[in-house]
Motif scaffolding. Structure first.
Motif, PDB file in Angstrom:
ATOM      1  N   GLY A   9      54.948  57.611  81.022  1.00 23.48           N
ATOM      2  CA  GLY A   9      56.179  56.835  81.158  1.00 23.48           C
ATOM      3  C   GLY A   9      57.296  57.553  81.881  1.00 23.48           C
ATOM      4  O   GLY A   9      58.360  56.978  82.095  1.00 23.48           O
ATOM      5  N   ARG A  10      57.065  58.797  82.273  1.00 27.50           N
ATOM      6  CA  ARG A  10      58.105  59.544  82.981  1.00 27.50           C
ATOM      7  C   ARG A  10      57.454  60.726  83.696  1.00 27.50           C
ATOM      8  O   ARG A  10      56.665  61.459  83.104  1.00 27.50           O
ATOM      9  N   VAL A  11      57.764  60.894  84.969  1.00 28.48           N
ATOM     10  CA  VAL A  11      57.328  62.058  85.733  1.00 28.48           C
ATOM     11  C   VAL A  11      58.566  62.827  86.157  1.00 28.48           C
ATOM     12  O   VAL A  11      59.488  62.258  86.752  1.00 28.48           O
ATOM     13  N   HIS A  12      58.581  64.117  85.844  1.00 28.74           N
ATOM     14  CA  HIS A  12      59.731  64.967  86.129  1.00 28.74           C
ATOM     15  C   HIS A  12      59.493  65.816  87.374  1.00 28.74           C
ATOM     16  O   HIS A  12      58.356  66.111  87.742  1.00 28.74           O
ATOM     17  N   TRP A  13      60.580  66.210  87.981  1.00 30.90           N
ATOM     18  CA  TRP A  13      60.555  67.111  89.142  1.00 30.90           C
ATOM     19  C   TRP A  13      61.637  68.157  88.940  1.00 30.90           C
ATOM     20  O   TRP A  13      62.728  67.859  88.446  1.00 30.90           O
ATOM     21  N   ARG A  14      61.330  69.387  89.307  1.00 30.03           N
ATOM     22  CA  ARG A  14      62.318  70.464  89.287  1.00 30.03           C
ATOM     23  C   ARG A  14      62.141  71.313  90.536  1.00 30.03           C
ATOM     24  O   ARG A  14      61.034  71.445  91.052  1.00 30.03           O
ATOM     25  N   ALA A  15      63.222  71.910  90.989  1.00 27.41           N
ATOM     26  CA  ALA A  15      63.154  72.835  92.121  1.00 27.41           C
ATOM     27  C   ALA A  15      64.330  73.789  92.045  1.00 27.41           C
ATOM     28  O   ALA A  15      65.402  73.430  91.533  1.00 27.41           O
ATOM     29  N   VAL A  16      64.131  74.981  92.543  1.00 25.83           N
ATOM     30  CA  VAL A  16      65.224  75.949  92.612  1.00 25.83           C
ATOM     31  C   VAL A  16      66.319  75.382  93.510  1.00 25.83           C
ATOM     32  O   VAL A  16      66.043  74.813  94.580  1.00 25.83           O
ATOM     33  N   VAL A  17      67.561  75.501  93.078  1.00 24.95           N
ATOM     34  CA  VAL A  17      68.693  75.012  93.870  1.00 24.95           C
ATOM     35  C   VAL A  17      68.658  75.646  95.259  1.00 24.95           C
ATOM     36  O   VAL A  17      68.520  76.859  95.400  1.00 24.95           O
ATOM     37  N   GLY A  18      68.760  74.799  96.263  1.00 24.90           N
ATOM     38  CA  GLY A  18      68.680  75.252  97.640  1.00 24.90           C
ATOM     39  C   GLY A  18      67.365  74.913  98.313  1.00 24.90           C
ATOM     40  O   GLY A  18      67.254  75.009  99.540  1.00 24.90           O
ATOM     41  N   ASN A  19      66.369  74.482  97.536  1.00 25.48           N
ATOM     42  CA  ASN A  19      65.079  74.102  98.102  1.00 25.48           C
ATOM     43  C   ASN A  19      65.177  72.654  98.595  1.00 25.48           C
ATOM     44  O   ASN A  19      64.687  71.715  97.966  1.00 25.48           O
ATOM     45  N   TRP A  20      65.798  72.496  99.754  1.00 23.76           N
ATOM     46  CA  TRP A  20      66.088  71.161 100.261  1.00 23.76           C
ATOM     47  C   TRP A  20      64.822  70.405 100.653  1.00 23.76           C
ATOM     48  O   TRP A  20      64.785  69.173 100.573  1.00 23.76           O
ATOM     49  N   GLY A  21      63.780  71.106 101.099  1.00 20.36           N
ATOM     50  CA  GLY A  21      62.544  70.418 101.435  1.00 20.36           C
ATOM     51  C   GLY A  21      61.938  69.725 100.233  1.00 20.36           C
ATOM     52  O   GLY A  21      61.497  68.576 100.313  1.00 20.36           O
ATOM     53  N   SER A  22      61.925  70.406  99.085  1.00 20.96           N
ATOM     54  CA  SER A  22      61.404  69.809  97.863  1.00 20.96           C
ATOM     55  C   SER A  22      62.277  68.649  97.413  1.00 20.96           C
ATOM     56  O   SER A  22      61.786  67.581  97.028  1.00 20.96           O
ATOM     57  N   ARG A  23      63.583  68.846  97.482  1.00 22.92           N
ATOM     58  CA  ARG A  23      64.493  67.781  97.038  1.00 22.92           C
ATOM     59  C   ARG A  23      64.347  66.543  97.921  1.00 22.92           C
ATOM     60  O   ARG A  23      64.370  65.413  97.421  1.00 22.92           O
ATOM     61  N   ARG A  24      64.189  66.748  99.225  1.00 23.55           N
ATOM     62  CA  ARG A  24      64.084  65.595 100.110  1.00 23.55           C
ATOM     63  C   ARG A  24      62.793  64.813  99.857  1.00 23.55           C
ATOM     64  O   ARG A  24      62.788  63.578  99.934  1.00 23.55           O
ATOM     65  N   ALA A  25      61.697  65.509  99.551  1.00 20.02           N
ATOM     66  CA  ALA A  25      60.441  64.811  99.242  1.00 20.02           C
ATOM     67  C   ALA A  25      60.587  63.969  97.978  1.00 20.02           C
ATOM     68  O   ALA A  25      60.132  62.815  97.926  1.00 20.02           O
ATOM     69  N   ALA A  26      61.224  64.527  96.947  1.00 18.05           N
ATOM     70  CA  ALA A  26      61.437  63.774  95.708  1.00 18.05           C
ATOM     71  C   ALA A  26      62.379  62.600  95.945  1.00 18.05           C
ATOM     72  O   ALA A  26      62.170  61.494  95.436  1.00 18.05           O
ATOM     73  N   TRP A  27      63.437  62.826  96.716  1.00 18.68           N
ATOM     74  CA  TRP A  27      64.392  61.756  97.052  1.00 18.68           C
ATOM     75  C   TRP A  27      63.694  60.608  97.773  1.00 18.68           C
ATOM     76  O   TRP A  27      63.872  59.431  97.422  1.00 18.68           O
ATOM     77  N   ALA A  28      62.882  60.923  98.787  1.00 21.91           N
ATOM     78  CA  ALA A  28      62.213  59.893  99.572  1.00 21.91           C
ATOM     79  C   ALA A  28      61.234  59.083  98.736  1.00 21.91           C
ATOM     80  O   ALA A  28      60.947  57.929  99.057  1.00 21.91           O
ATOM     81  N   ALA A  29      60.711  59.687  97.662  1.00 17.47           N
ATOM     82  CA  ALA A  29      59.741  59.002  96.805  1.00 17.47           C
ATOM     83  C   ALA A  29      60.402  58.249  95.652  1.00 17.47           C
ATOM     84  O   ALA A  29      59.701  57.689  94.808  1.00 17.47           O
ATOM     85  N   GLY A  30      61.741  58.228  95.607  1.00 20.50           N
ATOM     86  CA  GLY A  30      62.430  57.392  94.627  1.00 20.50           C
ATOM     87  C   GLY A  30      62.910  58.066  93.370  1.00 20.50           C
ATOM     88  O   GLY A  30      63.373  57.392  92.439  1.00 20.50           O
ATOM     89  N   PHE A  31      62.853  59.402  93.295  1.00 15.02           N
ATOM     90  CA  PHE A  31      63.314  60.085  92.089  1.00 15.02           C
ATOM     91  C   PHE A  31      64.825  59.966  91.937  1.00 15.02           C
ATOM     92  O   PHE A  31      65.570  59.976  92.920  1.00 15.02           O
ATOM     93  N   THR A  32      65.247  59.859  90.676  1.00 16.45           N
ATOM     94  CA  THR A  32      66.668  59.907  90.330  1.00 16.45           C
ATOM     95  C   THR A  32      67.007  61.346  89.968  1.00 16.45           C
ATOM     96  O   THR A  32      66.293  61.980  89.181  1.00 16.45           O
ATOM     97  N   PHE A  33      68.085  61.863  90.529  1.00 18.87           N
ATOM     98  CA  PHE A  33      68.495  63.234  90.260  1.00 18.87           C
ATOM     99  C   PHE A  33      69.465  63.249  89.085  1.00 18.87           C
ATOM    100  O   PHE A  33      70.429  62.490  89.042  1.00 18.87           O
ATOM    101  N   HIS A  34      69.193  64.154  88.135  1.00 21.21           N
ATOM    102  CA  HIS A  34      69.957  64.186  86.901  1.00 21.21           C
ATOM    103  C   HIS A  34      70.979  65.312  86.851  1.00 21.21           C
ATOM    104  O   HIS A  34      71.864  65.302  85.993  1.00 21.21           O
ATOM    105  N   GLY A  35      70.863  66.293  87.721  1.00 20.52           N
ATOM    106  CA  GLY A  35      71.836  67.376  87.688  1.00 20.52           C
ATOM    107  C   GLY A  35      71.195  68.729  87.897  1.00 20.52           C
ATOM    108  O   GLY A  35      70.061  68.845  88.371  1.00 20.52           O
ATOM    109  N   THR A  36      71.940  69.767  87.513  1.00 19.06           N
ATOM    110  CA  THR A  36      71.521  71.152  87.707  1.00 19.06           C
ATOM    111  C   THR A  36      71.415  71.851  86.363  1.00 19.06           C
ATOM    112  O   THR A  36      72.305  71.732  85.522  1.00 19.06           O
TER     113      THR A  36
END
Length: 406
Positions: A161-188
């Motif tokens: 019912g939930r898939v999580h994603w985490r990445a070290v702050v500054g890893n923009w490539g990882s963040r962009r892949a998660a963003w493009a796939a529809g993930f909601t960002f919750h914070g730092t």
């Protein structure tokens, strides 16, 4: 069989055929997923050289905790472990990402994992791309395939019912892949990850997630500051080296929110915050630089206080003392306003209305807004604490171009 989820189609095939004898043993059925461009399959000993290359790549070393140095023997052991895990009903599901290059050859592109979370109903993504596969949109495709599979299959014996994603702050490539796939960002999360370089200080991590029913596509725009050239100034993205141009402020403190002020000692954090806001679609931030020397003179920004920029945006700016009195702020504001009002189809933001706020006694800032067509529409009394005691007023401004009220 074919499974469709939120508009993205994945062919899920259970491969029970025995592996070649020169490969590590697959001890459980491997679910192969494809969208016709990317295929997620079992890892193979044939991937070992590419895995070794990827794991020794500077970007991989920067953001992950792979062994250093990483050998081919490490890769072979890792492949063996991943294949054996398919037989464990509670273990990580790990796929090799395969893509077809310009010559038509199938290539190893990287790895994506679906790891058990806090309960069988939750999973966590982990992924990385080989350098040759980056910049092609492959990872966001792989993420969609794995998420769609997770929500259509009881991976660990219960519906996910939930898939999580985490990445070290500054890893923009990882963040962009998660963003493009529809993930909601919750914070730092402060101090949420070990330093890949082995340092004594834990690193901050971004966190996000996605749930069944969420679209597998970007939820918000990812904005960027396009270069814009004027007669005397140019608007361009900020660079870390611009810290050398920052000058001490010499104006009253109530003219600018403290956290927004450019200071050398906080510049890296200031820039990161603005990059995060652009990735969330809530702002566009430019460095205003001298047209001839390219030296930073100050900043200009378009932003929204309540989510992604839509119908209305707010204009903000600040300039170093040596840049004032030469028309730089007025020209930068004019260029930013033009970008805000330009239609989206022409590369602009397509906003209908612009607003701004100033301290009532900041005549220079008020003159900048007037010069680009803003008019005051409200006054707040005793809103700014001023030096020496007492309170100052604030002004609210708006710009409504012709036809904005039609």
């Amino acid at each position: 069989m074919t499974r469709a989820y939120a508009g993205w189609q994945a062919d899920a095939v259970t491969d029970t055929s025995p592996p070649p004898t020169d490969h590590p043993t697959v001890t459980g059925p491997v679910t192969v997923l494809t969208d016709g461009v990317v295929t997620l399959r079992a890892h193979s000993v044939d991937d070992a050289d590419a895995i070794t290359e990827q794991s020794n790549d500077p970007e991989s070393l920067r953001w992950t905790t792979v062994p250093r140095p990483y050998s081919r023997e490490d890769a072979l052991g890792w492949v063996e472990h991943n294949l054996a895990a398919w037989a464990d009903p509670r273990a990580t599901r790990s796929w090799a990402i395969e893509w077809t290059d310009e010559t038509g050859a199938a290539r190893y592109g990287g790895t994506i994992d679906l790891r058990p979370g806090a309960a069988p109903s939750a999973g966590e993504l982990g992924f990385g791309l080989h350098p040759d596969a980056r910049g092609r949109g492959l990872m966001s495709r792989a993420v969609r395939l794995v998420v769609g599979h997770a929500f259509s299959t009881p991976v660990w014996g219960a519906p996910v019912g939930r898939v999580h994603w985490r990445a070290v702050v500054g890893n923009w490539g990882s963040r962009r892949a998660a963003w493009a796939a529809g993930f909601t960002f919750h914070g730092t999360i402060p101090g949420g990850h070990p330093d890949p370089e082995g340092g004594p200080v834990a690193l901050d991590t971004w966190t996000g997630s996605i749930a069944p029913g969420d679209p597998l596509s970007a939820r918000t725009p990812w904005l960027a500051p396009p270069p814009v050239a004027g007669e005397r100034v140019q608007l361009r993205p900020w660079r870390l080296a611009d810290v050398e141009a920052i000058e001490p402020r010499d104006d009253p403190e109530h003219w600018m929110p403290p956290r927004s002020i450019l200071r050398p000692e906080t510049f890296a954090a200031w820039l990161l915050t603005r990059q995060e806001r652009m990735s969330e679609g809530t702002a566009v931030d430019w460095c205003v630089a001298d047209r001839e020397t390219d030296r930073a003179l100050g900043s200009v920004t378009l932003f929204s206080r309540g989510g992604p920029i839509g119908d209305t945006a707010e204009l903000g700016y600040q300039f170093f003392p040596s840049a004032r009195g030469r028309g730089a702020a007025k020209e930068a504001a004019r260029l930013a306003v033009a970008h805000a009002l330009a239609p989206v189809a022409e590369g602009g933001l397509g906003v209908r209305r612009l607003v701004g706020e100033t301290a009532a006694d900041n005549e220079a800032s008020n003159a900048v807004l007037r010069s680009v067509g803003f008019v005051p529409f409200g006054r707040e009394h005793a809103v700014d604490r001023v030096a020496g005691g007492g309170w100052g007023d604030g002004l609210h401004w708006e710009l409504l171009p012709p036809g904005a009220t039609d």
